[in-house]
Each structure stands twice: as structure tokens, then as C-alpha cells.
Scaffold this active site. Sequence first.
Site, PDB file in Angstrom:
ATOM      1  N   ASP A  97       0.859  -1.179   0.000  1.00 49.65           N
ATOM      2  CA  ASP A  97       0.000   0.000   0.000  1.00 49.65           C
ATOM      3  C   ASP A  97       0.890   1.222   0.000  1.00 49.65           C
ATOM      4  O   ASP A  97       1.959   1.238   0.608  1.00 49.65           O
ATOM      5  CB  ASP A  97      -0.982  -0.006   1.174  1.00 49.65           C
ATOM      6  CG  ASP A  97      -0.325  -0.102   2.533  1.00 49.65           C
ATOM      7  OD1 ASP A  97      -0.108   0.948   3.167  1.00 49.65           O
ATOM      8  OD2 ASP A  97      -0.027  -1.225   2.974  1.00 49.65           O
ATOM      9  N   GLU A 101      -7.477   4.158  12.567  1.00 51.63           N
ATOM     10  CA  GLU A 101      -6.397   3.986  13.533  1.00 51.63           C
ATOM     11  C   GLU A 101      -6.270   5.160  14.501  1.00 51.63           C
ATOM     12  O   GLU A 101      -5.268   5.269  15.215  1.00 51.63           O
ATOM     13  CB  GLU A 101      -5.066   3.729  12.822  1.00 51.63           C
ATOM     14  CG  GLU A 101      -4.720   4.718  11.724  1.00 51.63           C
ATOM     15  CD  GLU A 101      -3.467   4.308  10.964  1.00 51.63           C
ATOM     16  OE1 GLU A 101      -2.379   4.312  11.581  1.00 51.63           O
ATOM     17  OE2 GLU A 101      -3.573   3.984   9.760  1.00 51.63           O
TER      18      GLU A 101
END
Length: 211
Positions: free
Chosen positions: A4, A92
Site C-alpha cells: 500500500d 487507527e
Amino acid sequence: KGIDISSYQGYDIDFSAVRNSGVEICIVKATESTMYTNMYFDSQASGALNAGLKVGFYHFFRGQGIAEADYFCSVINKYKDRMTIKPVIDVEVSMADINNQVLLFINRVKQVLGLDCVIYSGAYFAGDNLIDINLLNYGLWVAHYYVSTPTLRGIWTGFVGHQYSDQGIIPGINGYVDMNIANDDYLSNKEPDDTIKKSIDGVAQEVINGL
């Protein structure tokens, strides 16, 4: 095997070299909150697609479910027909009403794009914060570094992808890149099963052994 990427990897990625190294999946950061778009989004997305990688996009979530989903969808919509990976919500950061806001985001993306999301989060963060059982309807792409099998807690008992390192070295990319093991069939809207999870575990163990 996947990576990613975000603006940190820049605009001059040699995606052909990336693919030739054995990488199959590339998930590109598209957006964050309701105003930020990865400055290299289009060059990274088109480069990965043109190299023949399986491509998806992620959004870094800041807690405004519907507004952020609308922004994310508006940016990635042009690539909708070429996406082979589900949209990803990256969760997150602690926030008020996190579970409800994540579900609002996911439901809005489904409404706009007709696609279910994958949830990305750290193993411990997900276990401590993402606790609404309705989230189990969506796959967990879990970050837990330098282990062959991530630790899961809370409501989570399985995963569809494992980010096992943030310091990968891949031909065609300058500097470090996040490394992942995932099942591309599942991420393309097919249901996971025990065989898939065992396959992910087995490949991850091989990768960890090689670090």
C-alpha cells in the site's frame, strides 16, 4: 503479495518493476478527512493500473462518517470500473462514536459505489475500539508487524489481509513501503473461508522467515 502506498512513495514509482518483483496488489491512499487528497493519487493509481496490478484505494478516517465517505467516493469514482480491490477505510485514530461513524462511512460507500468496504486497523486498536458486532460483516485487514499470524482480540477472530511490515524494500520504489499478504479473490467481493485464511497464514510465515 501486496503493497500500500501514499504520497510518501512519491510520483516516480516504476510499477513495472514492482509487478516484476512479485507484487500483485497495490492499494493507493486516496483521501483523508474531507479535504485532503494524496497529491500523487492519479499518477500512482494510473501507474499501478497500467502495469497490470490489482488496484484498490483507501481513505484515512477522521470521524465524519457520511461526509468523509462522500469525499472519498468523489475522488475514486473515476476508477470504479477498474478497481479489483474493495474500498478500504483506514481506522487507527481514537474518536467519539467511532463504531457508528465507521458504519455510516461503510454504508454510504455501499450506497454510492455499490461496494462493501474492507476495514484496515492495527491488531490492538481494532480489538480495543472496533467492537460493534455489525463490523464483522466486513473484512479486517490487520496491521501487526514481524509476526506470521497477527494477534486478534475483542470481536475479531479472522482477517482477510495482514500488513506485516512498514519497512519493505521493493524494486521500483525509493525508500520503505508497507508490505501485505492478502487474498485478492476475497478483496474482490468473494467470501473468505478457512482455506483462504490458512493460505494467507502460510505465505506470511514464508515471508517472515525471509526477513
